[in-house]
Design a protein around this motif. Structure first.
Motif, PDB file in Angstrom:
ATOM      1  N   PHE A  30       0.830  -1.205   0.000  1.00  0.00           N
ATOM      2  CA  PHE A  30       0.000   0.000   0.000  1.00  0.00           C
ATOM      3  C   PHE A  30       0.865   1.255   0.000  1.00  0.00           C
ATOM      4  O   PHE A  30       1.849   1.349   0.726  1.00  0.00           O
ATOM      5  CB  PHE A  30      -0.904  -0.007   1.237  1.00  0.00           C
ATOM      6  N   THR A  49      -7.511   1.555   5.537  1.00  0.00           N
ATOM      7  CA  THR A  49      -6.456   1.049   4.662  1.00  0.00           C
ATOM      8  C   THR A  49      -5.494   0.213   5.497  1.00  0.00           C
ATOM      9  O   THR A  49      -5.623   0.162   6.721  1.00  0.00           O
ATOM     10  CB  THR A  49      -5.683   2.218   4.017  1.00  0.00           C
ATOM     11  N   ILE A  73      -8.887  -2.285   1.691  1.00  0.00           N
ATOM     12  CA  ILE A  73      -9.050  -0.839   1.564  1.00  0.00           C
ATOM     13  C   ILE A  73     -10.535  -0.600   1.382  1.00  0.00           C
ATOM     14  O   ILE A  73     -11.179  -1.273   0.575  1.00  0.00           O
ATOM     15  CB  ILE A  73      -8.290  -0.283   0.345  1.00  0.00           C
ATOM     16  N   PHE A  91      -6.412   4.192  -5.519  1.00  0.00           N
ATOM     17  CA  PHE A  91      -5.388   3.793  -4.569  1.00  0.00           C
ATOM     18  C   PHE A  91      -4.117   3.424  -5.319  1.00  0.00           C
ATOM     19  O   PHE A  91      -4.163   3.011  -6.470  1.00  0.00           O
ATOM     20  CB  PHE A  91      -5.859   2.692  -3.606  1.00  0.00           C
TER      21      PHE A  91
END
Length: 96
Positions: A30, A49, A73, A91
Motif C-alpha cells: 500500500f 487502509t 481498503i 489507490f
C-alpha cells in the motif's frame, strides 16, 4: 501502480451510505488512497487502509497516511449517489 475504481448509479433510486471495497493485489504494498471525483451529494467519507487497519479505525478520506502494509481498503461515504451519478476512488501500490 494506480488503481481507479469508478462507480455509477444505474438505478432509478438514490444509493445511500455507499461503501467501496478492494484489496492490495498480491506482491504489492500500500502507498495511498484518495477519493478522486465524487458527486456533491456525497457529503462525507472515511477510509480504512492497511495504514489504519482495525483496531485503529477509519480516518477522514482527506487524511494522508504512511505507506506500507497489505490488505483491505474501503471508502465509506455518507449522503447519496443520485440516479446517473458517478465518481471514482483511487489507490496506489508499490510492486514488491
Amino acid at each position: 501502480m494506480e488503481y481507479r475504481i469508478t462507480y455509477t448509479n444505474n438505478g432509478d433510486a438514490p444509493i445511500r451510505s455507499m461503501v467501496v471495497n478492494d484489496m492490495t493485489p498480491g506482491y504489492t504494498t500500500f502507498v495511498s488512497a484518495t477519493t478522486g471525483t465524487t458527486p456533491a451529494s456525497l457529503t462525507g467519507c472515511v477510509k480504512t487502509t492497511p495504514a489504519n487497519a482495525p483496531p485503529a479505525g477509519a480516518v477522514a478520506c482527506t487524511t494522508a497516511q504512511p505507506a506500507g502494509g497489505t490488505g483491505a481498503i474501503d471508502w465509506r461515504f455518507t449522503g447519496t449517489v443520485e440516479p446517473g451519478g458517478t465518481g471514482f476512488v483511487l489507490f496506489q501500490v508499490k510492486v514488491d
